[in-house]
Design a protein around this motif. Structure first.
Motif, mmCIF file in Angstrom:
data_model
loop_
_atom_site.group_PDB
_atom_site.id
_atom_site.type_symbol
_atom_site.label_atom_id
_atom_site.label_comp_id
_atom_site.label_asym_id
_atom_site.label_seq_id
_atom_site.Cartn_x
_atom_site.Cartn_y
_atom_site.Cartn_z
ATOM 1 N N GLU A 23 50.096 31.008 34.415
ATOM 2 C CA GLU A 23 49.663 29.801 35.118
ATOM 3 C C GLU A 23 50.806 29.117 35.850
ATOM 4 O OE1 GLU A 23 48.248 25.945 33.030
ATOM 5 O OE2 GLU A 23 46.425 27.103 33.454
ATOM 6 N N GLU A 24 52.004 29.123 35.240
ATOM 7 C CA GLU A 24 53.147 28.454 35.845
ATOM 8 C C GLU A 24 54.441 29.095 35.354
ATOM 9 O OE1 GLU A 24 54.951 23.898 36.332
ATOM 10 O OE2 GLU A 24 53.063 24.251 35.266
ATOM 11 N N VAL A 25 55.439 29.137 36.227
ATOM 12 C CA VAL A 25 56.754 29.690 35.912
ATOM 13 C C VAL A 25 57.812 28.639 36.220
ATOM 14 C CG1 VAL A 25 58.451 31.490 36.432
ATOM 15 C CG2 VAL A 25 56.004 32.033 36.490
ATOM 16 N N ARG A 26 58.745 28.471 35.312
ATOM 17 C CA ARG A 26 59.849 27.547 35.552
ATOM 18 C C ARG A 26 61.163 28.217 35.150
ATOM 19 N NH1 ARG A 26 59.499 21.480 33.392
ATOM 20 N NH2 ARG A 26 57.763 21.586 34.862
ATOM 21 N N PHE A 27 62.167 28.091 35.997
ATOM 22 C CA PHE A 27 63.486 28.643 35.713
ATOM 23 C C PHE A 27 64.360 27.572 35.077
ATOM 24 C CE2 PHE A 27 66.929 31.538 36.012
ATOM 25 C CZ PHE A 27 68.053 30.843 36.394
ATOM 26 N N VAL A 28 65.084 27.942 34.021
ATOM 27 C CA VAL A 28 65.990 27.022 33.337
ATOM 28 C C VAL A 28 67.398 27.606 33.390
ATOM 29 C CG1 VAL A 28 66.474 25.734 31.224
ATOM 30 C CG2 VAL A 28 64.121 26.364 31.781
ATOM 31 N N ASP A 29 68.313 26.890 34.029
ATOM 32 C CA ASP A 29 69.680 27.372 34.123
ATOM 33 C C ASP A 29 70.468 26.981 32.871
ATOM 34 O OD1 ASP A 29 70.269 24.690 34.395
ATOM 35 O OD2 ASP A 29 70.664 24.801 36.540
ATOM 36 N N ARG A 30 71.730 27.373 32.830
ATOM 37 C CA ARG A 30 72.542 27.117 31.641
ATOM 38 C C ARG A 30 72.726 25.628 31.373
ATOM 39 N NH1 ARG A 30 77.074 31.911 32.143
ATOM 40 N NH2 ARG A 30 76.322 33.162 30.384
#
Length: 280
Positions: A52-59
């Motif tokens: 349904e949804e994608v989110r990128f999380v950086d360091r």
């Protein structure tokens, strides 16, 4: 760059895909994910009908969330820095979707370390039931655990002896943090194993009574430091490893939400590295 709040603690974000932010990570084959690989993984994930949804999380986002989640564990905060944490994709999955298909689609892709589904942790049977606060798993014959193979004299590489069990019981009896304890022999452990995995006939058929370790199950005082208790008991001769529910929650969170599998391994003292005395 994602919001730090996205990294952990949100039950709606159900699947985590950890990228090869370090070449030493599981499944990375000494390579670090490239920008092109990250973009390719994102395109793949966004194209899956189950997602349904994608989110990128950086360091930076991971580290801010990590410091918030473990604010009370000062030794752990000193051990882990932002560069120790991987980048990841957080997925929200549609209701009723084939979740295994999602993780299967991304595992083994270039730049991906591994993927975890929060639902798997909820389904897995733990090595203790909610009735027990702590566990001392005793040495079995031929155990590969370091604590079982040396430092025990003639008992090295053998199952915990009656003398060792008696010493454990005496230590537990006089520890003010231990409210009560019971000894679980192999037959009792096997019965509990069959109850936990009822319906998995092949696994039960492949497991024998003699495969089960003996253990002490502990009920601990709620206001005590449980990590101090189990770390101390882990060093006793005849103990393969020791842990407790609070420690398990820490280790599970480090692995499942932050991709830090190394901190779930048992060290030479028989206790997980993340569960420092004074932090639980």
């Amino acid at each position: 760059m994602s919001s730090p709040a996205a990294a952990g603690g949100d039950a709606d974000w159900e699947i985590r895909v950890f990228m090869c932010s370090s070449p030493s990570m599981l499944g990375c084959e000494k390579r670090t994910a490239t920008g092109a690989q990250k973009r390719a993984v994102r395109t793949l994930l966004e194209g899956l009908p189950e997602v349904e949804e994608v989110r990128f999380v950086d360091r930076a986002g991971m580290y801010a969330s990590f410091r918030r989640d473990f604010a009370g564990n000062k030794p752990l905060l000193r051990q882990i820095t932002a560069k120790d944490l991987p980048e990841m994709f957080l997925l929200r999955v549609k209701e009723g979707a084939d979740r295994e298909r999602v993780t299967r689609a991304v595992r083994g892709r270039p730049g991906v370390s591994w993927a975890t589904d929060a639902a798997d942790g909820q389904r897995d049977a733990l090595s203790w039931t909610p009735d027990w606060d702590g566990n001392l798993i005793l040495c079995s014959a031929g155990s590969a655990m370091v604590r079982c193979g040396k430092g025990r004299g003639k008992a090295n590489k053998k199952a915990a002896t009656a003398q060792e069990r008696a010493a454990m019981a005496a230590a537990l009896a006089k520890d003010p943090a231990v409210l009560s304890y019971v000894f679980e022999d192999q037959r009792t452990a096997y019965g509990n194993f069959k109850d936990a995995f009822a319906g998995n006939d092949p696994l039960i058929a492949a497991t024998r009574v003699t495969d089960m370790p003996e253990s002490y199950r502990l009920t601990l005082r709620p206001d005590a430091d449980w990590n101090t208790v189990t770390n101390r008991m882990a060093r006793m001769p005849g103990v393969s490893w020791a842990s407790n529910a609070r420690c398990f929650e820490t280790v599970a969170k480090l692995a499942g939400e932050y991709g830090l599998l190394d901190y779930s391994s048992a060290f030479a003292d028989g206790s997980p590295d993340a569960c420092t005395p004074g932090t639980g």
